[in-house]
Design an enzyme around this catalytic site. Structure first.
Site, PDB file in Angstrom:
ATOM      1  N   HIS A  31       5.660  -3.952   4.790  1.00 42.29           N
ATOM      2  CA  HIS A  31       4.904  -5.202   4.788  1.00 42.29           C
ATOM      3  C   HIS A  31       4.218  -5.373   3.440  1.00 42.29           C
ATOM      4  CE1 HIS A  31       2.311  -1.992   6.320  1.00 42.29           C
ATOM      5  NE2 HIS A  31       1.353  -2.574   5.598  1.00 42.29           N
ATOM      6  N   SER A  91      -0.902   2.302   6.296  1.00 41.13           N
ATOM      7  CA  SER A  91      -1.312   2.826   7.611  1.00 41.13           C
ATOM      8  C   SER A  91      -0.146   2.702   8.582  1.00 41.13           C
ATOM      9  CB  SER A  91      -2.475   2.023   8.189  1.00 41.13           C
ATOM     10  OG  SER A  91      -3.545   2.026   7.312  1.00 41.13           O
ATOM     11  N   HIS A 125       0.832  -1.206   0.000  1.00 36.10           N
ATOM     12  CA  HIS A 125       0.000   0.000   0.000  1.00 36.10           C
ATOM     13  C   HIS A 125       0.864   1.253   0.000  1.00 36.10           C
ATOM     14  CE1 HIS A 125      -3.872  -1.852   1.905  1.00 36.10           C
ATOM     15  NE2 HIS A 125      -3.896  -1.893   0.586  1.00 36.10           N
ATOM     16  N   TYR A 148       4.021   2.289   9.056  1.00 29.95           N
ATOM     17  CA  TYR A 148       5.265   2.539   8.335  1.00 29.95           C
ATOM     18  C   TYR A 148       6.390   1.584   8.761  1.00 29.95           C
ATOM     19  CZ  TYR A 148       2.925   6.431   6.220  1.00 29.95           C
ATOM     20  OH  TYR A 148       2.042   7.189   5.485  1.00 29.95           O
TER      21      TYR A 148
HETATM   22  O1  G7M Z   1      -2.539  -0.188   4.993  1.00 29.44           O
HETATM   23  P1  G7M Z   1      -1.399  -1.016   5.410  1.00 29.44           P
HETATM   24  O2  G7M Z   1      -0.592  -1.484   4.239  1.00 29.44           O
HETATM   25  O3  G7M Z   1      -0.524  -0.352   6.471  1.00 29.44           O
HETATM   26  O4  G7M Z   1      -2.032  -2.330   6.035  1.00 29.44           O
HETATM   27  C1  G7M Z   1      -1.759  -2.830   7.312  1.00 29.44           C
HETATM   28  C2  G7M Z   1      -2.461  -4.168   7.488  1.00 29.44           C
HETATM   29  O5  G7M Z   1      -2.154  -4.660   8.791  1.00 29.44           O
HETATM   30  C3  G7M Z   1      -3.974  -4.103   7.382  1.00 29.44           C
HETATM   31  O6  G7M Z   1      -4.410  -4.990   6.363  1.00 29.44           O
HETATM   32  C4  G7M Z   1      -4.452  -4.505   8.772  1.00 29.44           C
HETATM   33  O7  G7M Z   1      -5.648  -5.259   8.751  1.00 29.44           O
HETATM   34  C5  G7M Z   1      -3.281  -5.330   9.311  1.00 29.44           C
HETATM   35  N1  G7M Z   1      -3.180  -5.295  10.776  1.00 29.44           N
HETATM   36  C6  G7M Z   1      -3.318  -4.199  11.544  1.00 29.44           C
HETATM   37  N2  G7M Z   1      -3.126  -4.557  12.851  1.00 29.44           N
HETATM   38  C7  G7M Z   1      -3.181  -3.624  13.957  1.00 29.44           C
HETATM   39  C8  G7M Z   1      -2.876  -5.892  12.906  1.00 29.44           C
HETATM   40  C9  G7M Z   1      -2.611  -6.808  13.978  1.00 29.44           C
HETATM   41  O8  G7M Z   1      -2.556  -6.487  15.169  1.00 29.44           O
HETATM   42  N3  G7M Z   1      -2.371  -8.101  13.589  1.00 29.44           N
HETATM   43  C10 G7M Z   1      -2.423  -8.509  12.282  1.00 29.44           C
HETATM   44  N4  G7M Z   1      -2.211  -9.789  12.022  1.00 29.44           N
HETATM   45  N5  G7M Z   1      -2.682  -7.653  11.265  1.00 29.44           N
HETATM   46  C11 G7M Z   1      -2.899  -6.358  11.567  1.00 29.44           C
END
Ligand code: G7M
Length: 333
Positions: free
Chosen positions: A267, A262, A258, A264
């Site tokens: 991932h 959200s 992405h 940084y």
């Molecule tokens: O938008 P971005 O590329 O940053 O996506 C972050 C991803 O991390 C999203 O798809 C969220 O659903 C996932 N995610 C966020 N948190 C807080 C957690 C978590 O605590 N555990 C897991 N397994 N995934 C998370």
């Protein structure tokens, strides 16, 4: 919302980020004691998406002053629901006729409780930034040049970003350790593959995350030829691990990053190609294969390219970009 916040330093490369403290009355996170939602007091509906069949509710839990967010999403059908031994159509289900007209009948069908679950994500204590993230807002598209990144976005994410503690907890096996699907422990090219928070566990909506071990790579913008081994590793070993565990072949996976993310800490998202996961639109998702290819063609591609992205009206980044005259209105969501 309880305004008490403490400064939390994640590691030497990362900025100081704010993390809400639990209010003094509670000390114990609601996550340790919840087995139903009867204590939740609704204050506001932030978002109701009738297409995704999801809703985001803001409120508080009885014993706590902190803001809580409850995100509910009806889960999709899975084909195994209709296997011969499934109880979907058993006498434990019920069917109520709404109306009948000639050969047409409309019914309310209530399958057995366990086959009718709703996926719930609870964020507690939630910050103002979480509330904004899940609220309906007008969105704008910004064409981020490298200069705009250096002058506005980078200082902004250095000052203000979501806490990365959940990522470090996974990497250090402090949380979700039993959910890890695959792990490559290499210090520079290694990663942890884990189900995404949003995944309901059904193959049709398969959704995993590859979290890199190395700290300090904030986003796509930081990637150069030095990261090619890491990116190729994610693609090769991530897809192999998914095939071995779930039987989904690489060609049926949408593998992307992405921008803006959200969180940084670099991932990669691995989702089922047939699943329209949130965040797969062109203004947000960058296929890993494209990213690798772009860097192979030009090692500093992501330092030089203009990267469009979406910003929401209530984000502080919006105000900063607006001041620079960098925004073009696209739609309301
Ligand atoms: O938008 P971005 O590329 O940053 O996506 C972050 C991803 O991390 C999203 O798809 C969220 O659903 C996932 N995610 C966020 N948190 C807080 C957690 C978590 O605590 N555990 C897991 N397994 N995934 C998370």
């Amino acid at each position: 919302m309880d305004a008490t916040e403490s400064n939390h330093v994640n590691n030497s490369d990362s900025p100081v980020i704010k993390r809400p403290k639990l209010d003094d009355d509670t000390k114990i996170s609601v996550h340790e004691s919840l087995n139903n939602l009867s204590d939740f007091k609704l204050e506001k509906i932030l978002h109701n998406n009738t297409i995704r069949k999801s809703i985001c509710l803001q409120g508080v839990f009885n014993h706590s002053k902190d803001t809580a967010l409850v995100l509910l999403e009806k889960t999709g059908f899975t084909e195994t629901n209709f296997n011969e031994d499934s109880e979907f159509f058993s006498e434990k289900s019920s069917l109520k006729q709404v109306f009948r007209n000639d050969i047409y009948g409309n019914y309310e069908f209530l399958p057995k409780l366990e086959l009718n679950s709703i996926s719930a994500t609870i964020i507690h204590p939630a910050t103002d930034k979480h509330v904004k993230k899940y609220s309906i807002q007008t969105v704008y598209l910004v064409d981020e040049t490298p200069t705009l990144y250096e002058e506005v976005t980078l200082p902004h994410i250095t000052e203000e970003q979501f806490d990365l503690q959940w990522v470090y907890n996974i990497l250090e096996h402090k949380s979700e350790a039993d959910r890890i699907v695959y792990e490559d422990p290499d210090e520079t090219d290694g990663f942890v593959l884990i189900p995404d928070l949003k995944w309901d566990g059904k193959l049709e909506s398969l959704y995993l995350l590859g979290l890199v071990r190395v700290h300090g790579i904030k986003s796509l913008r930081d990637l150069t030829a030095a990261h090619l081994p890491l990116l190729r590793n994610l693609k090769e070993k991530g897809t192999k691990a998914i095939y071995e565990k779930y039987g989904v072949v690489a060609a049926q996976l949408r593998i992307y990053l992405h921008y803006q993310p959200s969180f940084y800490h670099l991932h990669v998202h691995f989702t089922n190609l047939s699943h329209d996961a949130p965040g797969i639109k062109t203004e947000k998702a960058h296929l890993l294969a494209n990213v690798i290819s772009n860097i192979e063609l030009m090692p500093d591609y992501y330092r030089k390219v203009t990267l469009p992205f979406i910003v929401r009206e209530e984000e502080t980044l919006f105000t900063k970009l607006e001041k620079k005259g960098a925004l073009t209105k696209v739609s309301s969501s």
